[in-house]
Design an enzyme around this catalytic site. Structure first.
Site, PDB file in Angstrom:
ATOM      1  N   HIS A   1       0.856  -1.180   0.000  1.00  0.00           N
ATOM      2  CA  HIS A   1       0.000   0.000   0.000  1.00  0.00           C
ATOM      3  C   HIS A   1       0.893   1.232   0.000  1.00  0.00           C
ATOM      4  CE1 HIS A   1      -3.013   2.947   1.365  1.00  0.00           C
ATOM      5  NE2 HIS A   1      -3.918   2.092   0.930  1.00  0.00           N
TER       6      HIS A   1
ATOM      7  N   ASP B   1      -7.973  -4.674  -0.063  1.00  0.00           N
ATOM      8  CA  ASP B   1      -8.491  -5.170  -1.337  1.00  0.00           C
ATOM      9  C   ASP B   1      -8.318  -6.674  -1.475  1.00  0.00           C
ATOM     10  OD1 ASP B   1      -9.145  -2.550  -2.379  1.00  0.00           O
ATOM     11  OD2 ASP B   1      -6.990  -2.239  -2.527  1.00  0.00           O
TER      12      ASP B   1
END
Length: 431
Positions: free
Chosen positions: A308, A366
């Site tokens: 991320h 996700d």
């Protein structure tokens, strides 16, 4: 107490200046360089704004190194376990958790705005039968600007608040209508006698000829999804909403800009990409080959769902959603269980692999959110639409905070020009 400063020296001229250091309640301090151009004739260059704070905010805080996410100071873990999405909406909008009376009044107010104007419903017919849902979402939310001209007065707090309520109330209806339009089914009108998430689910999946059967575990899985995605500081889409809003544009047009930004696969489309990757892997025995390819610099294959931009630790949202995902799949007994097993094995291997550990490529939200949405029966092309429904409160909360800033100015980033120097026009006959 003296204000802390940092001294900057221009080595070309020897001139120096002191830039104030501003410290927030959490996180790194920042250098206030607003006078840099005035004092030294310099701007800063920061591609993608990786080290630049674009605003002051009281809404959301992220500590990527420690894996912390706070909404108005409350840890995301506590909100996901104990709160509801409407309560989180209230918190993000108004800064405090509501009393029971405030919560009931807020839910009642939201319910009064869930219907869409029939003219806007007819607007759907202008889209092709195979239009992308996000293209429709951008258009319909932008079109809301034409139905609520009073929202143009951003100096009126009452109008701003009403815009926020309208957006939160109408986004599930807009999203569900998109789904129904694309599969050729009748729209299902909202109900005011059930919860926000239950209403969303029945608008998505009910049909007029049958009684819709609610599943509380499925409802809770979607609710946690909405809570986890409600806001995430100054990401690309939120920054877009703020930048558009700084021009005093209509709030719904600003949010439409945020939706367009979210559409990008590098932002809101990652959970869809995770599902496609897991489907491609098919079985845990194929994982080593995909990890080998991922490590190969000459192979363009990406291992979606890991790492991320902000989090350099385990994404706190991923820890929460992993458990929710497991519970949901056990409850529904879906055919997607093999995908979940591939995901678990992929996570296990990646977390024990030195390559991933050294680069801090931990699973992000996700990685599991796509599995939940697929288990709920939501089509892949609707994944980012669901993300947008969740994030709508964050966008409008950030927009409201910006409009309340007494020092609000239109956003105007600078640039480093690297084109041609000044040159004179040459008539076409002499070129």
């Amino acid at each position: 107490m003296n204000q802390q400063t940092v001294t900057i020296t221009d080595n070309r001229t020897g001139k120096t200046m002191n830039c104030p250091i501003k410290t927030g309640t959490e996180g790194a301090s920042v250098i206030d360089g607003q006078a840099l151009y005035k004092e030294l004739g310099l701007f800063t260059l920061d591609p993608a704004f990786l080290t630049t704070a674009s605003c002051e905010s009281k809404i959301t805080f992220i500590d990527g190194e420690k894996g912390i996410l706070l909404y108005r100071g409350y840890p995301i873990e506590q909100l996901a376990e104990h709160s509801s999405y409407p309560e989180v909406c209230y918190l993000l909008l108004y800064g405090e958790l509501p009393t029971s009376d405030q919560m009931e009044d807020f839910k009642h107010t939201v319910c009064q705005h869930t219907l869409l104007h029939e003219g806007l419903v007819n607007f759907y017919k202008g889209f092709r039968h195979d239009a992308h849902p996000m293209a429709m979402l951008v258009g319909v939310v932008g079109a809301l600007s034409g139905y609520y001209p009073d929202a143009m007065d951003i100096s009126n707090p009452e109008h701003c608040n009403k815009s926020a309520i309208r957006l939160i109330a109408k986004m599930p209806t807009i999203a569900a209508n998109i789904h129904k339009y694309l599969i050729g089914q009748a729209y299902v009108y909202p109900r005011n006698d059930i919860s926000y998430v239950s209403n969303f689910m029945q608008m998505m999946f009910a049909v007029p000829s049958e009684t819709y059967q609610f599943n509380e575990i499925a409802n809770r899985a979607l609710e946690v999804m909405l809570i986890l995605h409600a806001d995430h500081e100054q990401n690309a889409s939120t920054s877009t909403v703020r930048l558009a809003g700084s021009s005093q544009a209509h709030p719904f047009s600003c949010v439409a800009g945020g939706i367009a930004t979210l559409w990008g696969p590098a932002h809101g489309g990652a959970n869809e990409a995770v599902i496609r990757l897991l489907q491609e892997i098919k079985t845990p025995k194929n994982i080593p080959e995909y990890i080998r390819r991922f490590k190969d610099k000459n192979d363009p294959m990406k291992l979606m769902g890991f790492g991320h931009r902000v989090y350099k630790n385990y994404d706190p949202r991923a820890k929460i959603i992993r458990k929710i995902c497991h519970n949901l799949l056990q409850e529904l007994g879906t055919q997607d269980q093999p995908l979940f097993e591939v995901a678990l094995e992929l996570e296990k291997i990646a977390l024990s692999d030195d390559y991933f550990i050294e680069r801090k490529l931990y699973p992000n939200v996700d990685f599991y959110s796509g599995l939940i949405l697929k288990a709920l029966g939501i089509p892949l092309n609707m994944f980012t639409v669901i993300f947008a429904v969740a994030r709508s409160v964050g966008w409008i909360a950030q927009w409201m905070e910006m409009t309340e800033d007494a020092n609000l100015k239109i956003g105007r980033p600078r640039q480093l020009y690297i084109g041609n120097k000044r040159r004179d026009y040459v008539p076409v006959a002499k070129r």
